[in-house]
Scaffold this motif. Structure first.
Motif, PDB file in Angstrom:
ATOM      1  N   VAL A 168      32.097  44.484  32.653  1.00  0.00           N
ATOM      2  CA  VAL A 168      32.103  44.161  34.089  1.00  0.00           C
ATOM      3  C   VAL A 168      33.073  43.042  34.445  1.00  0.00           C
ATOM      4  O   VAL A 168      33.857  43.181  35.406  1.00  0.00           O
ATOM      5  N   PRO A 169      33.095  41.908  33.750  1.00  0.00           N
ATOM      6  CA  PRO A 169      34.034  40.842  34.140  1.00  0.00           C
ATOM      7  C   PRO A 169      35.496  41.293  34.105  1.00  0.00           C
ATOM      8  O   PRO A 169      36.265  41.028  35.038  1.00  0.00           O
ATOM      9  N   GLY A 170      35.885  41.973  33.028  1.00  0.00           N
ATOM     10  CA  GLY A 170      37.270  42.421  32.916  1.00  0.00           C
ATOM     11  C   GLY A 170      37.631  43.442  33.976  1.00  0.00           C
ATOM     12  O   GLY A 170      38.730  43.409  34.544  1.00  0.00           O
ATOM     13  N   LEU A 171      36.726  44.359  34.244  1.00  0.00           N
ATOM     14  CA  LEU A 171      36.985  45.374  35.270  1.00  0.00           C
ATOM     15  C   LEU A 171      37.009  44.763  36.663  1.00  0.00           C
ATOM     16  O   LEU A 171      37.787  45.196  37.524  1.00  0.00           O
ATOM     17  N   THR A 172      36.182  43.757  36.887  1.00  0.00           N
ATOM     18  CA  THR A 172      36.184  43.076  38.190  1.00  0.00           C
ATOM     19  C   THR A 172      37.525  42.395  38.419  1.00  0.00           C
ATOM     20  O   THR A 172      38.095  42.435  39.516  1.00  0.00           O
ATOM     21  N   GLU A 173      38.054  41.782  37.366  1.00  0.00           N
ATOM     22  CA  GLU A 173      39.384  41.163  37.463  1.00  0.00           C
ATOM     23  C   GLU A 173      40.457  42.216  37.713  1.00  0.00           C
ATOM     24  O   GLU A 173      41.417  41.981  38.458  1.00  0.00           O
ATOM     25  N   ALA A 174      40.278  43.409  37.120  1.00  0.00           N
ATOM     26  CA  ALA A 174      41.260  44.487  37.283  1.00  0.00           C
ATOM     27  C   ALA A 174      41.291  45.034  38.700  1.00  0.00           C
ATOM     28  O   ALA A 174      42.227  45.752  39.072  1.00  0.00           O
ATOM     29  N   LEU A 175      40.303  44.693  39.512  1.00  0.00           N
ATOM     30  CA  LEU A 175      40.321  45.113  40.920  1.00  0.00           C
ATOM     31  C   LEU A 175      41.488  44.472  41.679  1.00  0.00           C
ATOM     32  O   LEU A 175      41.839  44.915  42.776  1.00  0.00           O
ATOM     33  N   ASN A 176      42.074  43.446  41.083  1.00  0.00           N
ATOM     34  CA  ASN A 176      43.230  42.777  41.688  1.00  0.00           C
ATOM     35  C   ASN A 176      44.542  43.159  41.003  1.00  0.00           C
ATOM     36  O   ASN A 176      45.576  42.522  41.238  1.00  0.00           O
ATOM     37  N   ASP A 177      44.497  44.180  40.174  1.00  0.00           N
ATOM     38  CA  ASP A 177      45.710  44.618  39.476  1.00  0.00           C
ATOM     39  C   ASP A 177      46.773  45.053  40.489  1.00  0.00           C
ATOM     40  O   ASP A 177      46.444  45.631  41.533  1.00  0.00           O
ATOM     41  N   PRO A 178      48.046  44.779  40.221  1.00  0.00           N
ATOM     42  CA  PRO A 178      49.105  45.184  41.162  1.00  0.00           C
ATOM     43  C   PRO A 178      49.276  46.698  41.273  1.00  0.00           C
ATOM     44  O   PRO A 178      49.852  47.180  42.252  1.00  0.00           O
ATOM     45  N   ASP A 179      48.774  47.439  40.297  1.00  0.00           N
ATOM     46  CA  ASP A 179      48.913  48.895  40.293  1.00  0.00           C
ATOM     47  C   ASP A 179      47.684  49.530  40.949  1.00  0.00           C
ATOM     48  O   ASP A 179      46.555  49.329  40.508  1.00  0.00           O
ATOM     49  N   GLU A 180      47.907  50.314  41.995  1.00  0.00           N
ATOM     50  CA  GLU A 180      46.790  50.918  42.728  1.00  0.00           C
ATOM     51  C   GLU A 180      45.955  51.841  41.854  1.00  0.00           C
ATOM     52  O   GLU A 180      44.724  51.902  41.970  1.00  0.00           O
ATOM     53  N   SER A 181      46.608  52.580  40.936  1.00  0.00           N
ATOM     54  CA  SER A 181      45.864  53.504  40.081  1.00  0.00           C
ATOM     55  C   SER A 181      44.921  52.757  39.138  1.00  0.00           C
ATOM     56  O   SER A 181      43.839  53.248  38.805  1.00  0.00           O
ATOM     57  N   VAL A 182      45.335  51.556  38.732  1.00  0.00           N
ATOM     58  CA  VAL A 182      44.473  50.733  37.877  1.00  0.00           C
ATOM     59  C   VAL A 182      43.286  50.225  38.688  1.00  0.00           C
ATOM     60  O   VAL A 182      42.136  50.254  38.213  1.00  0.00           O
ATOM     61  N   ARG A 183      43.557  49.759  39.901  1.00  0.00           N
ATOM     62  CA  ARG A 183      42.463  49.273  40.752  1.00  0.00           C
ATOM     63  C   ARG A 183      41.443  50.380  41.013  1.00  0.00           C
ATOM     64  O   ARG A 183      40.229  50.160  40.972  1.00  0.00           O
ATOM     65  N   ASP A 184      41.949  51.576  41.266  1.00  0.00           N
ATOM     66  CA  ASP A 184      41.058  52.708  41.531  1.00  0.00           C
ATOM     67  C   ASP A 184      40.218  53.038  40.293  1.00  0.00           C
ATOM     68  O   ASP A 184      39.011  53.294  40.404  1.00  0.00           O
ATOM     69  N   ALA A 185      40.850  53.027  39.134  1.00  0.00           N
ATOM     70  CA  ALA A 185      40.121  53.306  37.892  1.00  0.00           C
ATOM     71  C   ALA A 185      39.058  52.236  37.635  1.00  0.00           C
ATOM     72  O   ALA A 185      37.952  52.544  37.171  1.00  0.00           O
ATOM     73  N   ALA A 186      39.397  50.994  37.938  1.00  0.00           N
ATOM     74  CA  ALA A 186      38.439  49.898  37.739  1.00  0.00           C
ATOM     75  C   ALA A 186      37.243  50.045  38.682  1.00  0.00           C
ATOM     76  O   ALA A 186      36.096  49.833  38.270  1.00  0.00           O
TER      77      ALA A 186
END
Length: 209
Positions: A168-186
């Protein structure tokens, strides 16, 4: 149209109505089941042999096709194919190992997450997600910080597939990833973990009468 044609149409309609409702395909006989199993065995052995063919196209095709066969005889050869000279074969072998779901592939896939090639790292992440083994979480955490968006996306998806709350912590941080596909996956991964958590709690709260 003549009366003969009308009679034929009526007979066809009657024939269609005579088919039992909900009738499915007939069951195979034991002999037919054995024949199908033998055909599959021969097909799998042929694909395994192609993993060593000099022709690259044959090797990557075989690496991909073996995943759909779900035959554990191909696990060893596919693990070997992770070291093929061409990443075209390597990353498809990693994905097929995940599809087969045999935990003999866990350690080789964990090792593949450190590959210098992004496609093998991505394939390893996807394969680990298919295995759903929580021992992969730490390696997938590292891939969430990968320099390549495709790798980060597959790592996020894999963490959602495993659905371990440590992610959960790592995925929550990934919600701010610059790549939209990564944010969506997170986002989807966090939703999957939340769903599993709710189901687990609901099950724990249900006591027999």
């Amino acid at each position: 149209m003549g009366s003969g044609s009308s009679s034929v149409s009526t007979e066809m309609a009657d024939a269609e109505l005579s088919v039992p409702a909900g009738a499915g395909p007939r069951e195979l006989t034991p002999e037919e089941v054995a024949a199908e199993a033998e055909k599959k065995k021969q097909r799998v052995q042929g694909l395994i042999a192609l993993l060593k063919d000099p022709n690259l196209n044959y090797r990557w095709h075989a690496a991909e096709a073996l995943g759909t066969e779900h035959d554990t005889d191909s696990v060893g050869p596919l693990i070997t194919a992770l070291n093929d000279p061409y990443v075209d074969v390597q990353w498809l072998a990693a994905k097929s190992l995940g599809q087969i779901g045999d935990l003999r592939a866990l350690e080789p896939l964990l090792a593949a997450t450190t590959s210098e090639d992004k496609w093998l790292r991505a394939g390893a992440a996807w394969g680990l997600g298919m295995l759903k083994d929580p021992r992969a979480v730490d390696k997938l955490f590292i891939l969430l910080k990968d320099t390549k968006g495709r790798v980060r996306k597959d790592a996020a998806w894999a963490l959602g597939s495993i659905a371990d709350e440590r992610a959960v912590p790592g995925l929550t941080e990934a919600l701010n990833d610059p790549d939209e596909s990564v944010r969506d996956a997170a986002r989807k991964a966090l939703a999957a973990i939340s769903t599993k958590h709710d189901q687990t709690n609901a099950g724990a709260g249900t006591k027999p009468a």
